[in-house]
Design an enzyme around this catalytic site. Structure first.
Site, short mmCIF file in Angstrom:
data_model
loop_
_atom_site.label_atom_id
_atom_site.label_comp_id
_atom_site.label_asym_id
_atom_site.label_seq_id
_atom_site.Cartn_x
_atom_site.Cartn_y
_atom_site.Cartn_z
N ARG A 145 38.35 20.72 48.35
CA ARG A 145 37.86 22.10 48.54
C ARG A 145 37.61 22.35 50.02
O ARG A 145 37.93 23.41 50.55
CB ARG A 145 36.58 22.34 47.72
CG ARG A 145 35.88 23.65 48.10
CD ARG A 145 34.81 24.12 47.12
NE ARG A 145 34.02 23.08 46.54
CZ ARG A 145 33.07 22.37 47.20
NH1 ARG A 145 32.81 22.62 48.47
NH2 ARG A 145 32.39 21.44 46.57
N TYR A 165 44.61 49.36 49.67
CA TYR A 165 44.90 48.80 48.36
C TYR A 165 43.69 49.07 47.44
O TYR A 165 42.54 48.88 47.84
CB TYR A 165 45.16 47.29 48.50
CG TYR A 165 45.22 46.59 47.16
CD1 TYR A 165 46.10 47.03 46.17
CD2 TYR A 165 44.39 45.52 46.88
CE1 TYR A 165 46.15 46.41 44.94
CE2 TYR A 165 44.44 44.88 45.64
CZ TYR A 165 45.32 45.33 44.68
OH TYR A 165 45.35 44.72 43.45
N LYS A 183 52.40 38.38 48.90
CA LYS A 183 53.46 39.36 49.17
C LYS A 183 54.57 38.72 50.02
O LYS A 183 55.17 37.76 49.60
CB LYS A 183 52.86 40.60 49.81
CG LYS A 183 51.56 41.07 49.15
CD LYS A 183 51.72 41.39 47.68
CE LYS A 183 50.41 41.93 47.13
NZ LYS A 183 50.16 41.58 45.75
#
Ligand code: P1T
Length: 377
Positions: free
Chosen positions: A47, A99, A194
């Site tokens: 992590r 967005y 994207k």
């Protein structure tokens, strides 16, 4: 300093010192051996840090011209980390075209923050919205889905003169087409889902900065909150990034052709594409971008019914949310990606369609759109 394409392929990715593998190995280990307490080879727990993720972080940071970069499990997780660096009551000036999920994060999750939507292509609007507690200016350029263009150097000057920072969501442009940090921005955020990933097969996010104190904060949040991408997610984004430059060239070329065709079509009302000379942000985009990108939005004279019909009629353009991958997509923002902003100042015209123009044969894309537009007469 090596060129963009060279960095995209090699930055953070020397061949493996043990095996010679030319692609960074997929390090699935969650934990790393220590030879004595606190003595390790740079990694303790996945992590906090993972070698495959580190390769990705080095690579994308270098593409953004950033000294520091951190990868996240999604674009929204990256944005969330940036927003968590603020204090309760802090105020943001944000672009009024964003967005939908970014708006939802601000309006429904970070309710301790205040924000004012303004048209960031109008600098005086940002000045008018300013408050003593304004800490961040947050802008997408080109924006989602209206492809509005903000003057990043001017916005950075405005923010800095008032003691605030500029955050740029560079998802639509990508670092290949636009370098916000070089233009004065303090932070860049990405949905790597994207163009950086580029193949519709991984969800991810990124934060890049040159400011050591911001970087330390973001690293602390990445570790403390734990919204990290898996090693395989990092592997996929790294692989996508290698071809970013060539993909963006084709995205831009195809989108330019699509925008020109739509602008000429009788059924089409307005086309939003920064590459069109009539676009209000064209001159700024020509100055601050290397190309005009692969996203095109447009409205139809027939309003929402016509938009819904066209969205259901294309064959090559798949009707789906998201953007930035090799295949072309079409979507209806007001009912899909921006449904959560209905009734707010961020609401989108129901007659609007958004295209993510892929890298297929351009003639095939034009033919598909032409056929779909002919269904509405
Ligand atoms: O989906 P995620 O990786 O969490 O990224 C959010 C995000 C952030 N910024 C911009 C400019 C975005 O477009 C997105 C996600 N957008 C879509 C899913 C979409 O279809 O517009």
């Amino acid at each position: 300093m090596a060129g963009f394409e060279t960095l995209a392929i090699h930055s953070g990715q020397p061949s493996d010192p043990v095996t010679g593998a030319v692609v960074p190995p997929l390090h699935l280990a969650t934990t790393f051996a220590q030879s004595a307490v606190g003595v390790h080879r740079g990694f303790e727990y996945s992590r906090t840090g993972n070698p495959t993720r580190a390769a990705l972080e080095t690579c994308i940071a270098s593409l953004e011209g950033a000294a520091f970069g951190r990868a996240f499990a999604s674009g929204l997780a990256a944005e969330d980390a940036v927003l968590r660096t603020l204090d309760p009551g802090d105020h943001l000036v944000v672009g009024d075209n964003l967005y939908g999920g970014t708006h939802r994060l601000l309006a429904q999750v970070h309710t301790q923050l205040r924000f004012s939507p303004v048209a960031l292509d109008d600098l005086s609007a940002a000045e008018r919205a300013w408050r003593p507690e304004t800490r961040l200016v947050w802008v997408e350029t080109p924006s989602n889905p209206y492809l509005r263009v903000a003057d990043l150097a001017a916005l950075a000057d405005l923010a800095h003169a008032r003691g605030a920072r500029l955050v740029v969501d560079n998802t639509f442009a990508t670092p290949y087409l636009q370098s916000p940090l070089a233009l004065g921005a303090d932070l860049v955020v990405h949905s790597t889902t994207k163009y950086l990933g580029g193949h519709s097969d991984v969800v991810g996010g990124f934060v890049a900065t040159n400011a050591p104190e911001i970087a330390a904060d973001v690293a602390r949040l990445q570790n403390s909150v734990g919204a990290v991408p898996s090693p395989f997610d990092c592997f996929l984004v790294l692989r996508g990034v290698k071809t970013l430059a060539v993909r963006m060239e084709r995205h831009c070329a195809n989108a330019g052709r699509v925008a020109a065709m739509l602008a000429d079509h009788d059924a089409v009302d307005t086309v939003y594409y920064p590459g069109l000379p009539a676009h209000p942000g064209h001159a700024i985009a020509a100055r601050q971008m290397r190309g005009f990108g692969g996203m095109v939005s447009f409205t139809l004279h027939g309003g929402e019914p016509a938009a819904l019909e066209v969205a259901a009629s294309t064959q090559l353009f798949t009707l789906a949310e998201s953007l930035g991958a090799v295949e072309s997509l079409i979507e209806h923002p007001s009912r899909m990606t921006h449904a959560s902003v209905a009734g707010s100042p961020f609401a989108v015209d129901p007659a609007l369609l958004r295209l993510s123009v892929g890298i297929e044969d351009g003639d095939d894309l034009l033919e598909d759109l032409d056929r779909a537009l002919s269904t509405i007469g």
